[in-house]
Scaffold this active site. Sequence first.
Site, PDB file in Angstrom:
ATOM      1  N   THR A  43       0.826  -1.206   0.000  1.00  7.82           N
ATOM      2  CA  THR A  43       0.000   0.000   0.000  1.00  7.82           C
ATOM      3  C   THR A  43       0.859   1.254   0.000  1.00  7.82           C
ATOM      4  OG1 THR A  43      -1.646  -1.264   1.242  1.00  7.82           O
ATOM      5  CG2 THR A  43      -1.972   1.108   1.140  1.00  7.82           C
ATOM      6  N   TYR A 131       4.733 -12.695   5.006  1.00  3.88           N
ATOM      7  CA  TYR A 131       3.664 -12.114   4.189  1.00  3.88           C
ATOM      8  C   TYR A 131       3.411 -13.033   3.003  1.00  3.88           C
ATOM      9  CZ  TYR A 131       1.328  -8.474   1.320  1.00  3.88           C
ATOM     10  OH  TYR A 131       0.459  -7.751   0.539  1.00  3.88           O
ATOM     11  N   LYS A 160       1.069 -12.593   7.836  1.00  8.24           N
ATOM     12  CA  LYS A 160      -0.001 -11.857   7.171  1.00  8.24           C
ATOM     13  C   LYS A 160      -0.496 -12.737   6.039  1.00  8.24           C
ATOM     14  CE  LYS A 160      -1.051  -7.841   4.274  1.00  8.24           C
ATOM     15  NZ  LYS A 160      -0.528  -6.651   3.562  1.00  8.24           N
ATOM     16  N   ILE A 200      -3.882  -6.636   8.808  1.00  2.91           N
ATOM     17  CA  ILE A 200      -3.112  -5.548   8.210  1.00  2.91           C
ATOM     18  C   ILE A 200      -4.025  -4.968   7.141  1.00  2.91           C
ATOM     19  CG2 ILE A 200      -1.108  -4.949   6.795  1.00  2.91           C
ATOM     20  CD1 ILE A 200       0.485  -6.998   8.408  1.00  2.91           C
TER      21      ILE A 200
END
EC number: 4.3.3.7
Length: 288
Positions: A43, A131, A160, A200
């Site tokens: 992001t 992740y 995540k 998240i």
Amino acid sequence: MQGVFPAIITPFKNGGVDYEGLEQNINFLIDNGVNGIVSVGTTGESPTLSHDEHKKIIEKSVSVCDGKVDVIAGAGSNSTEEAIALSQFAEDVGADSVLLITPYYNKPTQEGLKQHFSKIAESINIPIVLYNVPSRTAVNLQPETIKYLYEEYSNITTVKEANPDLSHISDVINSCDISVLSGNDELTLPVISLGGNGVISVVANIVPNEFVQMVNYANEGKFKEAREIHYKLFNLMKSLFIETNPVPIKTAMNLLNMPAGDLRLPLCKMEEENKFKLETALKEYGLL
């Protein structure tokens, strides 16, 4: 690790990073009760940041948060040596943990993933958030691999999970005691109901208070109250992914007069039809 950790955007101004805007956005999130922030992740447009910008953003994030909330610093790479260097830098400047994406494009095997994350875990002392986002990396971090890494390294504490397959996530949660954070806003409540710990988040950049409230309810077992907020947020969450993240969230923040600025190529402005859908969702939620 538990709670809401917004993946913050990187605001730009005149071609460079808007550090004043970054500070403003972080303080807004802290004031609205988030548990921490994720800096220079997907992001945050990490693929188009220079190494110097990447490092300065982490330093600024640590400085602004000042121990009030955790800073999870993006430090992943498809080069193990580069990921080690970025992780060591994050630790040196005071980040609380690092977020490590699975190597992308070069498509390592599960054994390659084990060796990659093992090398990084051995090089730092702060916690690691694995992740897993196969839609972007073309490789899926299998539950057995996650279990191995969690049991082998005490600083690999969290994953995540942006694999939207709830069967996969169930296998991860059932395999070991690693903390699981949803990597999909829409799946936050289902993931917590399966034994996950938080998220998240992208949508929390603009509605942090409501999202924190939903996650707190869910973690307290108050699923009726959490569901009400989930469905209130649902259309807004969906609208933030009608184009590639972070295009919609930066567009939304600009519409809401929050520091965001332009996108860096190859990301570009939203198509008008999609922007209209996003504006409609913001109006329906009461933000515009």
